[in-house]
Design an enzyme around this catalytic site. Structure first.
Site, mmCIF file in Angstrom:
data_model
loop_
_atom_site.group_PDB
_atom_site.id
_atom_site.type_symbol
_atom_site.label_atom_id
_atom_site.label_comp_id
_atom_site.label_asym_id
_atom_site.label_seq_id
_atom_site.Cartn_x
_atom_site.Cartn_y
_atom_site.Cartn_z
ATOM 1 C CB ALA A 152 41.810 32.189 32.916
ATOM 2 C CD GLU A 171 48.783 40.193 36.015
ATOM 3 O OE1 GLU A 171 47.600 39.433 35.406
ATOM 4 O OE2 GLU A 171 49.197 41.523 34.708
ATOM 5 C CG ASN A 179 41.085 41.941 28.140
ATOM 6 O OD1 ASN A 179 41.070 43.411 28.066
ATOM 7 N ND2 ASN A 179 41.312 40.965 26.863
ATOM 8 C CB THR A 180 38.503 39.159 33.484
ATOM 9 O OG1 THR A 180 39.432 38.326 32.852
ATOM 10 C CG2 THR A 180 37.122 38.775 34.488
ATOM 11 N N GLY A 185 30.415 41.773 32.122
ATOM 12 C CA GLY A 185 29.658 41.231 33.486
ATOM 13 C C GLY A 185 29.348 40.248 32.889
ATOM 14 N NE ARG A 423 28.925 39.924 21.682
ATOM 15 C CZ ARG A 423 30.058 39.687 22.953
ATOM 16 N NH1 ARG A 423 30.987 39.381 22.877
ATOM 17 N NH2 ARG A 423 28.982 40.559 24.150
ATOM 18 C CG HIS A 533 36.928 36.694 22.435
ATOM 19 N ND1 HIS A 533 36.967 37.169 24.545
ATOM 20 C CD2 HIS A 533 37.381 35.737 22.144
ATOM 21 C CE1 HIS A 533 37.244 35.324 25.154
ATOM 22 N NE2 HIS A 533 37.408 34.682 23.823
ATOM 23 C CB ALA A 577 33.820 35.764 27.147
ATOM 24 C CG LEU A 578 33.085 37.287 32.255
ATOM 25 C CD1 LEU A 578 31.382 38.266 33.006
ATOM 26 C CD2 LEU A 578 34.178 37.349 32.401
HETATM 27 P P1 ADP Z 1 41.185 35.710 30.569
HETATM 28 O O1 ADP Z 1 39.864 36.325 30.380
HETATM 29 O O2 ADP Z 1 41.499 34.620 29.948
HETATM 30 O O3 ADP Z 1 41.583 35.053 32.077
HETATM 31 P P2 ADP Z 1 42.709 38.157 31.238
HETATM 32 O O4 ADP Z 1 42.922 39.114 30.265
HETATM 33 O O5 ADP Z 1 41.238 38.634 32.170
HETATM 34 O O6 ADP Z 1 42.169 36.653 30.381
HETATM 35 O O7 ADP Z 1 43.798 37.648 32.199
HETATM 36 C C1 ADP Z 1 45.369 37.579 31.746
HETATM 37 C C2 ADP Z 1 46.504 38.122 32.561
HETATM 38 O O8 ADP Z 1 46.959 37.629 31.978
HETATM 39 C C3 ADP Z 1 46.111 39.871 32.288
HETATM 40 O O9 ADP Z 1 46.160 40.515 34.066
HETATM 41 C C4 ADP Z 1 47.536 40.367 31.663
HETATM 42 O O10 ADP Z 1 48.368 40.939 32.337
HETATM 43 C C5 ADP Z 1 48.175 38.665 32.199
HETATM 44 N N1 ADP Z 1 49.344 38.446 31.378
HETATM 45 C C6 ADP Z 1 49.530 38.948 29.427
HETATM 46 N N2 ADP Z 1 51.062 38.504 29.607
HETATM 47 C C7 ADP Z 1 51.572 38.155 30.518
HETATM 48 C C8 ADP Z 1 52.671 37.652 31.065
HETATM 49 N N3 ADP Z 1 53.462 37.508 30.057
HETATM 50 N N4 ADP Z 1 53.078 37.681 32.132
HETATM 51 C C9 ADP Z 1 52.255 37.720 33.637
HETATM 52 N N5 ADP Z 1 51.578 38.289 32.848
HETATM 53 C C10 ADP Z 1 50.822 38.156 31.483
#
Ligand code: ADP
Length: 596
Positions: A152, A171, A179-180, A185, A423, A533, A577-578
């Site tokens: 996202a 990040e 998680n993505t 996929g 699920r 999730h 989710a994607l």
């Molecule tokens: P989504 O599927 O909603 O995009 P993801 O799990 O793919 O969620 O991505 C969320 C990202 O946010 C991860 O890379 C995670 O490490 C990062 N993240 C979580 N908490 C923090 C934080 N406090 N500061 C910076 N990044 C964060």
């Protein structure tokens, strides 16, 4: 006595031979040595390295010459671990978060190479003491500040930039992807006008209905409508950015309909290749890794002002947001305390239940947004999958290819549920089985050859070699290798095949069929329930603006992806989710750039 002497002489000559082959203690073993290490992902000898030692036995180079772990996910370990071992002259280096199994496999491979070199491995097991020099605090500024570089966050970043905004993404981990990047996929999207949709009797309307029904109508109707009606446009946008997709569609587990598109690159790596390609080739858009957002700030006028974060060395990084802040931190499936606190669906979600998620899924964004007044909705709606690796809980190692072509078998050798079900229904049924344990059984319709790969870039042969799946030329042989009663598995497969022929609902109500399970060799892989999730979270409107407890917009605050709540209701459809992170990531990016 004589016999003893003869044995002693033999032993002595053996020792002399050994001494000649091995470098004696104190002598250098300069040269290049090879070693391999196993990984739960890539199996036996997944990683092979060449280690170069100098005359003083110092490690001066490590090259990974074979990597059978998942590309993209293993990259940070391949880049970081050899360098760290050389820097600290120790194999006691910390694993790289998010790539721990590859990290461990590299360390094991280096250890094997050191053994091959004949040096004392204990000399390389010294404690690693890192000297961290705290850098100066930093103040920065961008139009749009995004927390989280997952699916996202990066969809939002690229879109905000395309809409003229300067962008900074924070990040907390040392890599993008969240998680993505681990996702199977599957991306649900329907183009009403396409031949595929017509052939599958699918439509945007049917996607909407199934999403609402799948979540027991708890999903917000406007958000679900936004989700399904923008999905196809999102896929076109990704293609324009250069992302490849395989032909056709498939039904992902719990997806209920063949509307999932599969990227050409394994797991979720294609998204990040695409986004990072854009980010690396444009100005005024950057991702700051190892930067943890701690707090969202509010200006005196009540508008969101920016983010306070902590940098890698412990310094404070304050980023002012001219237009807005987008929270895209993902869910909280890895935060056991939070999931136990909020769970309303499952008997227990404590430590004993594993999770598919990456280490960063700890719910930080939910806490930060709540602190500035965000309303949280449906926090109890937590999704489990019946598809976890029995050791790690991860999705990798999952042998299934299509819902239509596989069955679930319990330890007694029997089927126990409609494998095309929701699920939550399948996972609840799995919790009723002996040891909460099942096998997914497929045949050569799924794997025409042993080197055909699953969604996680693992071939059937590799899974069998790693002991993560079993194989049988016949159903009988497969049952023996699974350790289940042969007659039960044979009867289960016969009954299933009879229904494939008639296409009628079976005793469990299954209606999704394609091929019979009748083409050897057959394969089976074990699976357990796993937390996947978290569907509750920050409440948003159709513009991805965050709402407060009174239903009013919090000016300057946006959220997208798993951190938000109320879209999927009690149960998220597989493949949605994607779609969610793509559609709402883009909307959040556009809204924040335009400062809606
Ligand atoms: P989504 O599927 O909603 O995009 P993801 O799990 O793919 O969620 O991505 C969320 C990202 O946010 C991860 O890379 C995670 O490490 C990062 N993240 C979580 N908490 C923090 C934080 N406090 N500061 C910076 N990044 C964060």
């Amino acid at each position: 006595m004589q016999k003893l002497n003869r044995n002693m002489a033999l032993l002595l000559s053996l020792l002399m031979m050994l001494t000649l082959c091995l470098p004696a203690a104190g002598f250098a073993a300069a040269g290049v040595y090879e070693g391999s290490g196993d990984s739960l992902i890539g199996g036996v000898d997944a990683i092979t390295v060449q280690v170069t030692l100098d005359e003083a036995d110092a490690i001066i180079g490590i090259e990974v010459i074979l990597n059978n772990d998942t590309p993209g996910i293993s990259d940070p370990a391949i880049a970081g671990i050899p360098a760290a071992i050389v820097e600290y002259q120790s194999i006691e280096v910390d694993a790289i978060a998010g790539a721990t199994m590859t990290s461990d496999a590299i360390v094991a491979a280096v250890e094997a190479a050191l053994v091959a070199a004949g040096v004392n491995v204990d000399n390389y097991k010294v404690e690693v003491v890192k000297e961290v020099v705290k850098e100066a605090d930093v103040e920065m500024e961008a139009d749009v500040v995004i927390i989280g570089a997952g699916g996202a966050g990066l969809a939002a970043a690229v879109t905000a930039h395309q809409n003229g905004a300067s962008v900074i993404v924070l990040e907390k981990l040392n890599k993008v992807g969240g998680n993505t990047i681990l996702a199977g996929g599957a991306l649900n999207a329907v183009d009403d006008r396409s031949e595929v949709a017509v052939a599958n009797d699918d439509s945007v309307e049917w996607h909407y209905t199934q999403t609402m029904n799948g979540g027991d109508n708890e999903g917000d109707t406007l958000l679900v409508h936004t989700l399904v009606s923008n999905a196809w446009d999102g896929v076109q946008w990704l293609k324009e950015l250069g992302m490849g997709f395989q032909e056709g569609t498939f039904t992902v587990t719990g997806g209920m309909w063949p509307r999932a598109h599969k990227p050409s690159d394994p797991v979720g790596t294609g998204f990040f290749k695409t986004y990072m390609n854009y980010i690396d080739n444009n100005e005024n858009i950057e991702v700051m890794l190892n930067t943890t957002a701690d707090e969202i700030t509010v200006d005196a006028d009540g508008r969101i002002g920016g983010v306070i974060a902590t940098g890698e060395t412990g310094n404070t990084i304050a980023v002012k947001a001219n237009n807005g802040v987008i929270v895209a931190t993902g869910g909280f499936a890895k935060n056991v305390e939070m999931r136990v606190e909020h769970n309303t669906i499952w008997a227990d979600l404590g430590e004993s239940v594993l999770s598919t998620n990456h280490t960063g899924a700890t719910g930080d964004g939910i806490v930060m947004a709540e602190a500035v007044g965000a309303n949280l909705v449906q926090m109890g709606n937590i999704q489990l999958l019946p598809l976890g690796d029995p050791v790690t809980g991860s999705l990798s190692g999952n042998i299934e290819q299509d819902v239509e072509k596989r069955i679930f078998i319990n330890k007694e050798g029997n089927r126990f549920v409609d494998e095309g079900e929701r699920r939550d229904v399948m996972t609840s049924a799995l919790f009723e089985q002996t040891d909460n344990y099942m096998w997914i059984v497929v045949d050569s319709h799924s794997y025409p050859t042993g080197d055909v790969k699953n969604n996680f870039n693992e071939s059937a042969d590799e899974l069998v070699a790693a002991g993560r799946a079993v194989k049988g030329e016949t159903i009988e042989e497969l049952a023996e290798n699974m350790g289940v009663p042969v007659e039960n598995l044979v009867a289960a497969v016969e009954d299933f095949n009879a229904h494939v022929e008639t296409k009628e609902a079976d005793a469990f109500g299954r209606t999704l069929y394609s091929e019979k399970l009748d083409m050897g060799p057959f394969y089976a892989g074990a699976r357990v329930p796993t937390v996947h999730h978290t569907m509750g979270g920050i409440q948003i409107n159709v513009d991805a603006q965050v709402l407060n407890v009174n239903g009013d917009v919090i000016p300057g605050l946006y959220a997208a992806g798993e951190v938000t709540g109320g879209i999927h209701g009690t149960n998220r459809l597989g493949g949605n989710a994607l779609t969610d992170i793509l559609v709402f990531g883009r909307i959040a990016g556009e809204s924040a750039a335009e400062s809606k």
